[in-house]
Design a protein around this motif. Structure first.
Motif, PDB file in Angstrom:
ATOM      1  N   GLN A 284      -4.436 -15.291  -5.165  1.00 24.91           N
ATOM      2  CA  GLN A 284      -4.616 -14.431  -6.288  1.00 24.91           C
ATOM      3  C   GLN A 284      -6.113 -13.964  -6.128  1.00 24.91           C
ATOM      4  N   SER A 285      -6.623 -13.863  -5.053  1.00 26.60           N
ATOM      5  CA  SER A 285      -7.942 -13.304  -5.155  1.00 26.60           C
ATOM      6  C   SER A 285      -8.040 -12.039  -5.321  1.00 26.60           C
ATOM      7  N   THR A 286      -8.902 -11.308  -5.590  1.00 28.38           N
ATOM      8  CA  THR A 286      -8.904  -9.753  -6.176  1.00 28.38           C
ATOM      9  C   THR A 286      -9.355  -9.095  -4.448  1.00 28.38           C
ATOM     10  N   ASP A 287      -9.481  -9.868  -3.319  1.00 24.80           N
ATOM     11  CA  ASP A 287      -9.894  -9.167  -2.128  1.00 24.80           C
ATOM     12  C   ASP A 287      -8.587  -9.281  -1.315  1.00 24.80           C
ATOM     13  N   SER A 288      -8.135  -8.004  -0.982  1.00 26.21           N
ATOM     14  CA  SER A 288      -6.842  -8.168  -0.137  1.00 26.21           C
ATOM     15  C   SER A 288      -6.945  -8.630   0.919  1.00 26.21           C
ATOM     16  N   GLU A 289      -8.244  -8.748   1.861  1.00 24.35           N
ATOM     17  CA  GLU A 289      -8.386  -9.380   3.168  1.00 24.35           C
ATOM     18  C   GLU A 289      -8.089 -11.090   2.976  1.00 24.35           C
ATOM     19  N   VAL A 290      -9.031 -11.468   1.891  1.00 26.28           N
ATOM     20  CA  VAL A 290      -8.898 -12.924   1.631  1.00 26.28           C
ATOM     21  C   VAL A 290      -7.285 -13.255   1.215  1.00 26.28           C
ATOM     22  N   GLN A 291      -6.587 -12.361   0.544  1.00 27.29           N
ATOM     23  CA  GLN A 291      -5.306 -12.839   0.411  1.00 27.29           C
ATOM     24  C   GLN A 291      -4.456 -12.658   1.696  1.00 27.29           C
ATOM     25  N   PHE A 292      -4.548 -11.717   2.535  1.00 29.83           N
ATOM     26  CA  PHE A 292      -3.828 -11.796   3.600  1.00 29.83           C
ATOM     27  C   PHE A 292      -4.062 -13.009   4.566  1.00 29.83           C
ATOM     28  N   TYR A 293      -5.347 -13.134   4.851  1.00 32.54           N
ATOM     29  CA  TYR A 293      -5.544 -14.353   5.752  1.00 32.54           C
ATOM     30  C   TYR A 293      -5.075 -15.786   5.086  1.00 32.54           C
ATOM     31  N   SER A 294      -5.278 -15.881   3.764  1.00 38.69           N
ATOM     32  CA  SER A 294      -4.607 -17.072   3.352  1.00 38.69           C
ATOM     33  C   SER A 294      -3.202 -17.388   3.334  1.00 38.69           C
ATOM     34  N   CYS A 295      -2.697 -16.038   2.759  1.00 33.98           N
ATOM     35  CA  CYS A 295      -1.258 -15.962   3.009  1.00 33.98           C
ATOM     36  C   CYS A 295      -0.632 -16.465   4.462  1.00 33.98           C
ATOM     37  N   SER A 296      -1.463 -15.533   5.501  1.00 36.30           N
ATOM     38  CA  SER A 296      -1.028 -15.744   7.006  1.00 36.30           C
ATOM     39  C   SER A 296      -1.259 -17.357   7.206  1.00 36.30           C
ATOM     40  N   ALA A 297      -2.313 -17.981   6.849  1.00 32.67           N
ATOM     41  CA  ALA A 297      -2.423 -19.457   6.996  1.00 32.67           C
ATOM     42  C   ALA A 297      -1.300 -20.218   6.457  1.00 32.67           C
ATOM     43  N   LEU A 298      -0.834 -20.074   5.276  1.00 33.57           N
ATOM     44  CA  LEU A 298       0.238 -20.643   4.592  1.00 33.57           C
ATOM     45  C   LEU A 298       1.591 -20.608   5.306  1.00 33.57           C
ATOM     46  N   SER A 299       1.745 -19.341   5.670  1.00 38.67           N
ATOM     47  CA  SER A 299       2.791 -18.857   6.527  1.00 38.67           C
ATOM     48  C   SER A 299       2.943 -19.940   7.678  1.00 38.67           C
ATOM     49  N   ASN A 300       1.687 -20.115   8.433  1.00 39.38           N
ATOM     50  CA  ASN A 300       1.561 -20.888   9.505  1.00 39.38           C
ATOM     51  C   ASN A 300       2.156 -22.458   9.269  1.00 39.38           C
ATOM     52  N   ILE A 301       1.510 -22.865   8.068  1.00 35.46           N
ATOM     53  CA  ILE A 301       1.607 -24.282   7.423  1.00 35.46           C
ATOM     54  C   ILE A 301       3.124 -24.396   7.106  1.00 35.46           C
ATOM     55  N   ALA A 302       3.734 -23.399   6.499  1.00 30.33           N
ATOM     56  CA  ALA A 302       5.002 -23.599   6.088  1.00 30.33           C
ATOM     57  C   ALA A 302       6.225 -23.392   7.110  1.00 30.33           C
ATOM     58  N   ALA A 303       5.765 -23.194   8.118  1.00 35.75           N
ATOM     59  CA  ALA A 303       6.413 -23.015   9.447  1.00 35.75           C
ATOM     60  C   ALA A 303       6.867 -24.387  10.084  1.00 35.75           C
TER      61      ALA A 303
END
Length: 536
Positions: free
Chosen positions: A217-236
């Protein structure tokens, strides 16, 4: 024999140059190394066997001979990076904040541009001072050091060393920093650390999941992307799903659904990728069904710049398997979206397969609500039918979809009106696939549902008769039944009027009829015997 006075002065100048914060620091390192390597004193000693940091303090010490098998040329080539790294390793531990800023920035530039392998950099010992600098009070030092660790963590062999160096907690702290650059670099480092299962496990134990979930929920789109990508790796990794879903009130799933509606395409795509991993978990899938995912997911699939819709389509195919959202999908125009995707990505097996799967779930809604069947859907499916795939799964899913569509009277007429003689030829050709009985049966199932007229069949009379003969002669009853059903529907549509059946076809029909009557008699006898045995 030590260095000559000239080379010693060059090294002293180099040390002074570092503290002066010159912008061209890295280039100067290489220049100094090259100058030293050209001197005659260098050619008579193997300085590569001596620590360069020590050379800054002791210029007259004797050096050991160069190891056997190491060429002078390779030693010269590697000298510059080694001098730089080991010098930085010493200066990063300076108490002077200006030196820390300058050297950490120079280290970042070196790691960005250098061709030296990251694992070799770790071996020299720069990791420990970098981890210490993560806890600096200066934003610039934090930013540079976290960026360096993010780059080092891009190498699989370095990740274990990084998590073992107590870098995780400082990175988690910086991931919530107010400075956006510091935050971006820290989250990027965490992302790279999730690319190995072993280091991912350490991160999860240290509490990375709630931190990353908040950063969605960050206002920074790069932070959103990095955190979502990390969560995708974990969710895999399904073992982590319980911990991820434990965050109260479906917070993580809601945040991912919200991010899927982002105007930043890479973020919305990554969110759909992460949600797709969760659909493998029954509990998560049930929780997702109750959320408002229809609008954001269709918005993503409608994006004109979306070049890889696979993740979104795979998510949609799994969620649309649950009836509650099917009417909402049809009402919000999913049919046109799927039609456009079929026409745009016809050669993409994954896209075609999942479009067909989704449509298969929706035909009953379309028929029940009397929704106009999108021309793009039919055109896309028929084009996919004619496409020659290396694998049979894509065309099999298309055949299942067409058969399901043909089971509804109003939709079947739309399909027949859209078909051409070439489509009929393709169906007949697929029905003869002897090496793939499922594919053959699926094609025959579609034919058996179509009441086609002679306009479509005229060019294929002989092929149709061949199809009927093959299915009637098949030892499996299901094939024989399809042949008979096909003949009934073809006669209904007028397609058999101009067709020469031939004696062979009539004989096969009589044989099947006799076989069926004989089977009925046997069953009747069995039932009578069973009834008689059961009497008291």
């Amino acid at each position: 024999m030590g260095l000559c006075a000239r080379c010693a002065r060059l090294l002293d100048d180099f040390k002074t140059f570092i503290t002066a914060k010159t912008a061209s620091f890295v280039q100067k390192v290489k220049h100094v190394a090259d100058r030293i390597s050209e001197c005659c004193c260098w050619k008579n000693t193997a300085v590569s066997q001596q620590k360069p940091c020590a050379l800054l303090r002791r210029h007259g010490e004797k050096r050991e001979p160069r190891p056997r098998g190491t060429s002078h040329l390779s030693t010269v080539r590697n000298r510059g990076p080694i001098v730089f790294l080991e010098t930085c390793c010493t200066l990063l531990q300076s108490e002077d904040m200006e030196v820390q800023r300058t050297v950490s920035l120079s280290m970042l530039s070196f790691l960005t541009d250098s061709k030296v392998k990251e694992e070799h950099i770790i071996e020299i010992g720069v990791l420990e001072p970098l981890v210490d600098l993560l806890q600096s009070d200066d934003n610039t030092v934090q930013c540079n050091s976290s960026a360096c660790i993010a780059l080092l963590a891009s190498s699989d062999s370095n990740r274990g060393a990084i998590v073992s160096s107590d870098a995780v907690l400082p990175l988690l702290v910086l991931a919530r920093a107010f400075d956006p650059k510091v935050q971006q670099n820290a989250v990027r480092a965490l992302l790279n650390l999730t690319k190995s299962v072993s280091t991912m496990d350490v991160l999860c134990k240290e509490g990375v999941i709630p931190v990353l979930a908040l950063l969605l929920q960050s206002t920074d789109s790069e932070v959103q992307f990095y955190s979502c990508s990390a969560l995708s790796n974990i969710a895999a990794v399904p073992e982590h799903h319980p911990k991820m879903l434990r965050i109260g009130d479906r917070f993580l799933l809601k945040s991912l659904v919200l991010l899927m509606g982002s105007s930043v395409l890479k973020n919305s795509t990554q969110a759909s990728q992460c949600l797709r991993s969760f659909t493998l978990n029954g509990e998560a899938q049930q929780q997702l069904v109750g959320l408002d995912w229809v609008c954001p997911l269709l918005t993503l699939l409608r994006a004109p710049e979306l070049t890889s819709p696979e993740a979104g389509l795979m998510l949609l195919s799994r969620l649309s398997a649950h009836p509650p959202k099917r009417e909402a999908l049809v009402n919000q125009g999913v049919m046109s979206v799927l039609g456009d995707l079929l026409l745009t990505h016809l050669s993409n097996r994954t896209v075609v397969t999942h479009c067909a799967i989704i449509l298969n779930y929706l035909w009953d809604v379309v028929e029940r609500r009397q929704v106009a069947l999108e021309a793009e859907c039919l055109s896309g499916l028929l084009l996919a039918l004619e496409f020659y795939w290396n694998e049979g799964d894509a065309v099999l899913s298309v055949l299942f979809c067409l058969y399901s569509l043909a089971c509804f009277d109003s939709l079947r007429s739309c399909l027949v009106n859209k078909m051409t003689a070439s489509h009929v030829g393709r169906l007949v050709s697929l029905s003869s696939e002897s090496e793939n009985p499922d594919l053959s049966f699926a094609a025959g199932s579609v034919i058996s549902k179509l009441d086609m007229n002679d306009r479509l069949l005229k060019a294929h009379h002989r092929a149709i008769v061949g199809y009927l003969m093959r299915f009637l002669r098949n030892q499996e009853v299901r094939f024989q039944q399809l042949a008979i059903a096909s003949m009934c529907n073809l006669r209904k549509g007028g397609g058999l009027d101009g067709m020469a059946w031939g004696l062979d076809l009539e004989r096969e029909l009589n044989r099947v009829q006799q076989q069926t009557e004989h089977t009925s008699q046997l069953l009747q006898m069995l039932q009578q015997d069973t009834f008689a045995t059961d009497k008291p």
